[in-house]
Design a protein around this motif. Sequence first.
Motif, PDB file in Angstrom:
ATOM      1  N   ASN A  61       9.239  -6.833   6.756  1.00 36.26           N
ATOM      2  CA  ASN A  61       8.047  -7.160   6.308  1.00 36.26           C
ATOM      3  C   ASN A  61       7.787  -7.070   5.003  1.00 36.26           C
ATOM      4  O   ASN A  61       8.514  -6.219   4.236  1.00 36.26           O
ATOM      5  N   LEU A  87       5.511  -6.672   1.741  1.00 33.76           N
ATOM      6  CA  LEU A  87       4.083  -6.122   1.070  1.00 33.76           C
ATOM      7  C   LEU A  87       3.495  -6.908  -0.053  1.00 33.76           C
ATOM      8  O   LEU A  87       4.496  -7.448  -0.931  1.00 33.76           O
ATOM      9  N   SER A 125       0.333  -6.915   4.736  1.00 31.88           N
ATOM     10  CA  SER A 125       1.656  -7.376   4.990  1.00 31.88           C
ATOM     11  C   SER A 125       1.962  -8.799   5.603  1.00 31.88           C
ATOM     12  O   SER A 125       1.025  -9.322   6.001  1.00 31.88           O
ATOM     13  N   LEU A 170       3.217  -1.991   8.374  1.00 28.94           N
ATOM     14  CA  LEU A 170       4.171  -1.334   7.469  1.00 28.94           C
ATOM     15  C   LEU A 170       3.622  -0.117   7.017  1.00 28.94           C
ATOM     16  O   LEU A 170       2.305  -0.079   6.829  1.00 28.94           O
ATOM     17  N   ASN A 222      11.334  -2.486   4.860  1.00 29.30           N
ATOM     18  CA  ASN A 222      10.286  -3.281   4.254  1.00 29.30           C
ATOM     19  C   ASN A 222      10.501  -3.571   2.689  1.00 29.30           C
ATOM     20  O   ASN A 222      10.925  -2.765   2.000  1.00 29.30           O
TER      21      ASN A 222
END
Length: 189
Positions: free
Chosen positions: A28, A30, A58, A63, A165
């Motif tokens: 994922n 940010l 996200s 996350l 992530n």
Amino acid sequence: VRAVSPYTTVTGSFPVNTPNAAILASVNRLIVSASDLSTGGLVQGTTNAALLKLTVRSDLNPLKWQRLSLTGLGSGVNTDVAAVKIFRDSNNDGVFQAGSDPLVTSGLDAFSAGAAELSFGALQTVTASPQSYFVAVDIKPNALPGDTVGLRISTSAAFLLDSPNLVSTSAASYPIDAGPATVQQFANT
């Protein structure tokens, strides 16, 4: 196996075993947008002066955000800042309200050699819905008037996330700066 006709013949060894497939976590990203809130000056002894608003989300699944690394800007970061902290915008209205927006870091972090590491008391869960955070400072009562104080997020690596992530670099340009703002003398009456 189900025979659909009396003339169907199934041969082979049973049961049929397939190899186990690993289930991997999705990566994922940010997504960060930032606003410099450092308008005007910072009066000696001011607490919870919001300098930077970060709005995060996200791109796919939730996350965990663990920490933010900051670099100080200006001439008075190490000497004039008593604390640097992060608040979560509890009603997500985009307006900093120190009385109702909860402090999510210790509130005791300070700059050392121009840098500060702010760890969250509880990991922050970031979802696909935007959530705002405010980075604020406390100015020492004896801060030197005329000094300047500001914040910088140098690179996307300043955001520590749970693995695997990543931080997207498409929405924000790095470095992200807030200020510097000038320290002003407290009005003696």
